[in-house]
Design an enzyme around this catalytic site. Structure first.
Site, PDB file in Angstrom:
ATOM      1  N   ALA A  68      53.621 -20.878  81.546  1.00 49.44           N
ATOM      2  CA  ALA A  68      55.007 -20.448  81.131  1.00 49.44           C
ATOM      3  C   ALA A  68      55.269 -20.966  79.819  1.00 49.44           C
ATOM      4  O   ALA A  68      54.726 -21.869  79.302  1.00 49.44           O
ATOM      5  CB  ALA A  68      55.865 -21.432  82.130  1.00 49.44           C
ATOM      6  N   GLU A 116      48.129 -19.551  87.564  1.00 47.55           N
ATOM      7  CA  GLU A 116      48.938 -18.807  88.748  1.00 47.55           C
ATOM      8  C   GLU A 116      48.863 -17.521  88.942  1.00 47.55           C
ATOM      9  O   GLU A 116      48.778 -16.829  89.900  1.00 47.55           O
ATOM     10  CB  GLU A 116      50.287 -19.710  88.717  1.00 47.55           C
ATOM     11  CG  GLU A 116      50.294 -21.187  88.995  1.00 47.55           C
ATOM     12  CD  GLU A 116      51.378 -21.915  88.472  1.00 47.55           C
ATOM     13  OE1 GLU A 116      51.983 -21.871  87.648  1.00 47.55           O
ATOM     14  OE2 GLU A 116      52.047 -22.343  89.599  1.00 47.55           O
TER      15      GLU A 116
END
Ligand code: COA
Length: 262
Positions: A68, A116
């Site tokens: 992120a 992820e």
């Protein structure tokens, strides 16, 4: 189909959507905009019957996705953080539940949200230079895009906790050994390997793939008996399809099947 915009490139070729996260100067870090573009791209792919599978990769030489975007994370409030986590989880669920095979071509760093994202894909193929990990704990945060759930399901609880608690990366060889990736290939062969594997999958009946993905995905969240019942129900449903008639008939007539996804 969306063709391209700033942070994501989507190109469809012979039934395969090649989706490339495209922020190479930031190692393809997932800012909110990129997550929204992924959401829109996979929604469009779900709705496009001619698109039969997806290869997801990162632009540039160094990274699949390095996580992120830490610039955005650095200033988030608790409410922002929860919302961001829920949004990311929903987008990754959309990928996992696409109903068409998605292969991650992991061409370099797949860290944090990038790891992820790769884990939400159905199969992962890594280049020899790939490095995967969940370094969130080093930033004083934790996984927020279901990494605490998908990693133990893929590699087992002990290995997952080692990665999640140390935040250390594993190289491609170790990722292969623990089952985090399915194959490792030289960088220059990565996309061809992913495409070859995906073409084998999409030569099969689209509904067979869809129901198999559903049986595996949902079944892993159920007890064994319930999951078997679900499998039998999906098996019954597949028996109603044109593709089932065509596939069995083609075998008996010793010719290739022509599946319609109906
Ligand atoms: N978010 C935002 N920017 C990121 C980023 C991320 N997750 N990962 C890398 N970048 C940016 C860097 O800040 C740098 O930007 P700059 O050129 O404007 O300074 C650029 O991408 C290149 O990264 P750099 O760190 O210079 O490359 P490197 O080869 O020295 O190191 C990594 C590569 C992957 C080891 C390192 O970038 C890193 O640790 N990234 C963060 C990984 C992480 O913690 N991810 C989980 C986030 S929850």
């Amino acid at each position: 189909m969306p063709m391209s915009d700033q942070n994501l490139l989507v190109e469809t070729r012979d039934g395969i959507a090649f989706v490339t996260v495209n922020r190479p100067d930031k190692l393809n870090a997932l800012n909110d905009r990129t997550v929204a573009e992924l959401d829109a791209a996979f929604a469009a792919i779900a709705a496009a019957p001619e698109t039969r599978g997806v290869i997801l990769t990162g632009a540039g030489e160094k990274a699949f996705v390095a996580g992120a975007d830490i610039v955005e994370l650095a200033t988030q409030s608790p409410v922002d953080g929860k919302e961001r986590s829920l949004r990311g989880q929903r987008v990754l669920d959309r990928i996992e539940r696409l109903g068409k095979p998605v292969i991650a071509a992991v061409n370099g760093f797949a860290l944090g949200g990038g790891c992820e994202l790769a884990m939400a894909c159905h199969v992962r193929i890594a280049s020899e230079n790939a490095k995967l990990g969940t370094p969130e704990v080093k930033l004083g945060i934790m996984c927020g895009y279901a990494g605490t759930q998908r990693l133990p399901r893929l590699v087992g609880k002990g290995r997952a906790l080692e990665m999640l608690l140390t935040g250390e990366m594993v190289d491609a060889t170790e990722a292969l050994r623990i089952g985090l990736v399915n194959r490792v290939v030289p960088r220059e062969k990565l996309l061809a390997e992913a495409e070859g594997l995906l073409r084998k999958m999409i030569a099969n009946g689209p509904l067979s793939l869809r129901f198999t993905l559903e049986a595996v995905h949902d079944g892993l969240e159920m007890g064994f008996g319930e999951a078997q019942h679900q499998e039998a129900t999906l098996f019954g449903l597949i028996c109603t399809t044109e593709d089932m008639k065509e596939g069995t008939k083609a075998f008996l007539e010793k010719r290739p099947a022509r599946f319609q996804g109906k």
